[in-house]
Write a protein that holds these residues in place. Structure first.
Motif, mmCIF file in Angstrom:
data_model
loop_
_atom_site.group_PDB
_atom_site.id
_atom_site.type_symbol
_atom_site.label_atom_id
_atom_site.label_comp_id
_atom_site.label_asym_id
_atom_site.label_seq_id
_atom_site.Cartn_x
_atom_site.Cartn_y
_atom_site.Cartn_z
ATOM 1 N N ASN A 154 26.039 22.954 35.791
ATOM 2 C CA ASN A 154 25.182 21.657 36.196
ATOM 3 C C ASN A 154 25.216 21.602 37.707
ATOM 4 N N VAL A 155 24.986 22.338 38.423
ATOM 5 C CA VAL A 155 25.061 22.270 39.871
ATOM 6 C C VAL A 155 23.672 22.891 40.247
ATOM 7 N N PRO A 156 22.946 22.008 41.293
ATOM 8 C CA PRO A 156 21.561 22.348 41.572
ATOM 9 C C PRO A 156 21.480 23.230 42.545
ATOM 10 N N GLN A 157 21.897 24.460 42.474
ATOM 11 C CA GLN A 157 21.977 25.549 43.358
ATOM 12 C C GLN A 157 21.802 26.833 42.534
ATOM 13 N N ASN A 158 20.935 27.754 43.015
ATOM 14 C CA ASN A 158 20.398 28.973 42.264
ATOM 15 C C ASN A 158 21.435 30.037 42.736
ATOM 16 N N ARG A 159 22.494 30.466 41.980
ATOM 17 C CA ARG A 159 23.389 31.162 42.598
ATOM 18 C C ARG A 159 23.814 32.032 41.437
ATOM 19 N N GLU A 160 23.381 33.342 41.356
ATOM 20 C CA GLU A 160 23.843 34.223 40.455
ATOM 21 C C GLU A 160 25.008 35.190 40.616
ATOM 22 N N ARG A 161 26.001 35.036 39.861
ATOM 23 C CA ARG A 161 27.220 35.908 40.370
ATOM 24 C C ARG A 161 27.743 36.518 38.900
ATOM 25 N N ILE A 162 28.495 37.796 39.204
ATOM 26 C CA ILE A 162 29.003 38.409 38.110
ATOM 27 C C ILE A 162 30.452 38.008 37.881
ATOM 28 N N TYR A 163 30.823 37.494 36.507
ATOM 29 C CA TYR A 163 32.122 37.282 36.396
ATOM 30 C C TYR A 163 32.805 38.357 35.462
ATOM 31 N N ILE A 164 33.915 38.686 35.725
ATOM 32 C CA ILE A 164 34.721 39.826 34.840
ATOM 33 C C ILE A 164 35.890 39.218 34.426
ATOM 34 N N VAL A 165 36.293 39.218 33.028
ATOM 35 C CA VAL A 165 37.664 38.760 32.470
ATOM 36 C C VAL A 165 37.989 40.040 31.620
ATOM 37 N N GLY A 166 39.387 40.158 31.890
ATOM 38 C CA GLY A 166 40.263 41.158 31.151
ATOM 39 C C GLY A 166 41.573 40.719 30.693
ATOM 40 N N PHE A 167 41.845 41.074 29.415
ATOM 41 C CA PHE A 167 43.008 40.706 28.747
ATOM 42 C C PHE A 167 43.700 41.899 28.316
ATOM 43 N N ILE A 168 45.279 41.961 28.376
ATOM 44 C CA ILE A 168 45.885 43.113 28.021
ATOM 45 C C ILE A 168 45.779 43.350 26.531
ATOM 46 N N ASN A 169 45.925 42.039 25.998
ATOM 47 C CA ASN A 169 45.904 41.864 24.369
ATOM 48 C C ASN A 169 44.438 42.040 23.899
ATOM 49 N N LYS A 170 44.051 42.892 23.175
ATOM 50 C CA LYS A 170 42.714 43.251 22.627
ATOM 51 C C LYS A 170 42.208 42.143 21.640
ATOM 52 N N GLU A 171 43.227 41.389 20.913
ATOM 53 C CA GLU A 171 42.827 40.419 20.041
ATOM 54 C C GLU A 171 42.295 39.091 20.939
ATOM 55 N N GLU A 172 43.099 38.900 22.006
ATOM 56 C CA GLU A 172 42.665 37.787 23.014
ATOM 57 C C GLU A 172 41.488 38.076 23.656
ATOM 58 N N CYS A 173 41.037 39.255 23.931
ATOM 59 C CA CYS A 173 39.925 39.584 24.471
ATOM 60 C C CYS A 173 38.809 39.548 23.564
ATOM 61 N N ASN A 174 38.887 39.813 22.192
ATOM 62 C CA ASN A 174 37.917 39.616 21.273
ATOM 63 C C ASN A 174 37.636 38.311 20.759
ATOM 64 N N ARG A 175 38.545 37.329 21.081
ATOM 65 C CA ARG A 175 38.548 35.943 21.034
ATOM 66 C C ARG A 175 37.750 35.040 22.112
ATOM 67 N N PHE A 176 37.722 35.901 23.298
ATOM 68 C CA PHE A 176 37.241 35.194 24.500
ATOM 69 C C PHE A 176 35.789 35.318 24.402
ATOM 70 N N TYR A 177 35.156 34.062 24.994
ATOM 71 C CA TYR A 177 33.526 34.305 25.068
ATOM 72 C C TYR A 177 33.369 33.291 26.148
ATOM 73 N N PHE A 178 32.168 33.851 27.015
ATOM 74 C CA PHE A 178 31.612 32.951 28.232
ATOM 75 C C PHE A 178 31.166 32.074 27.495
ATOM 76 N N PRO A 179 31.356 30.645 28.445
ATOM 77 C CA PRO A 179 30.666 29.556 28.091
ATOM 78 C C PRO A 179 29.200 29.670 27.959
ATOM 79 N N GLU A 180 28.575 28.689 27.104
ATOM 80 C CA GLU A 180 27.125 28.834 27.059
ATOM 81 C C GLU A 180 26.323 27.920 28.013
#
Length: 339
Positions: A154-180
């Motif tokens: 909700n910021v009026p700037q056209n700014r595309e970036r890649i975000y990379i998230v990692g977890f050691i625990n596979k279950e935590e990674c499976n539960r993580f989702y990027f915001p809508e």
């Protein structure tokens, strides 16, 4: 007693990523930045107890305190579409491997990386594959997504970036989702008050070689324009174009507006607001405008970071709560058997 998750921040800049994670409830316990002017701004807003100023390549893993999440905004110019796109041939591209060194040396529970969108497609995808495979080999399960500030912050700037998230625990990674995505309700008028006259230095007059072209092309007060060395471009989407690190160094990528007093640049404060920094974020008087523009362009959109950080922390808290319940249940079963 519950504790906040601890964050260590590499390539911290002026603290945009740190601010996002702090707002999400994390504690910043260590940060590193090489740029002395960025460090001045960082200390002005976060203090200086844990900030280490200097080259990350000279910092030993053993000198970094333990933490739960590593954040890294390693320099993006090597991969930027606006730069020379040299990738790992550029010395700055090598700094990803410093992030990898700290991950392998400290083994934090999770990590967060931000970079330019072009990282994904650079060198026909080979660069990103090297990064992805290296993170996997380090023992992390990974999710990544390209997100635009005006769609996710909700910021009026056209700014595309890649975000990379990692977890050691596979279950935590499976539960993580990027915001809508969320609706963009803020406009440039929520950030820029055109009725307030700014300092004279931000305005163009007839002494500027660009003035005639600006006067001819900049006809609307509800738009942001860009000066691109030899021409003026109107941003018809009615948002701020992507802020860049070199926007304060001359006639390239300078965001411009027409207010009631003339044609002017965005001020450094306005650039920070377009990155989602609060009005309360302090700008040191000792730092020049050229450096402030660079800092704003090199920074991140804070609300996007905060939303991702919240999702990371919620996953970690949920996993910890369930693990605690399981441990308590196991202890209860053991006690009953003893009886």
């Amino acid at each position: 007693m519950k504790r906040n998750y601890k964050v260590a921040s590499m390539f911290a800049g002026i603290g945009g990523i740190c601010l996002g994670f702090k707002r999400a409830g994390a504690d910043i316990v260590w940060a590193n930045e090489i740029d002395k002017f960025a460090c001045i701004t960082y200390r002005e807003n976060f203090g200086g107890n844990y900030l280490v100023e200097g080259d990350i390549r000279n910092i030993s893993v053993e000198d970094i305190p333990d933490f739960d999440i590593l954040t890294s905004g390693f320099p993006c110019q090597a991969f930027s579409i606006a730069g020379y796109q040299k990738g790992f041939k550029d010395e700055r591209g090598h700094l990803f491997f410093e992030t990898l060194r700290i991950l392998e040396g400290k083994r934090p529970r999770a990590f967060f990386i931000e970079n330019v969108k072009n990282l994904v497609s650079h060198d026909s995808g080979k660069t990103f594959r090297i990064i992805y495979d290296a993170l996997k080999e380090a023992g992390y399960h990974i999710r990544y997504q390209v997100m635009n500030s005006m769609e996710y912050g909700n910021v009026p700037q056209n700014r595309e970036r890649i975000y990379i998230v990692g977890f050691i625990n596979k279950e935590e990674c499976n539960r993580f989702y990027f915001p809508e995505p969320i609706p963009l309700t803020k406009t440039i008028d929520d950030i820029i008050d055109k009725s307030v006259k700014q300092e004279y230095k931000y305005y163009y007059d007839s002494s500027s070689k660009y003035y005639d072209a600006l006067k001819e092309n900049m006809t609307k007060e509800d738009r942001i324009y860009q000066l691109r060395r030899v021409y003026v471009r109107e941003n018809k989407s009615n948002v701020c174009p992507t802020l860049t690190a070199n926007m304060g160094t001359g006639g390239h990528n300078v965001p411009l507006i027409r207010d009631k007093y003339g044609i002017r640049k965005l001020t450094p404060r306005e650039c920070l607001l377009f990155q989602g920094f609060p009005e309360s974020f302090r700008i040191p008087e000792s730092v020049s405008d050229t450096q402030l523009y660079k800092q704003a362009g090199n920074s991140v959109t804070v609300p996007v970071i905060e939303r991702i950080a919240l999702n990371m922390i919620l996953v970690m808290k949920d996993f910890d709560s369930k693990r605690k319940l399981a441990d308590e249940s196991e202890d209860l079963d053991t006690a009953e058997i003893a009886l």
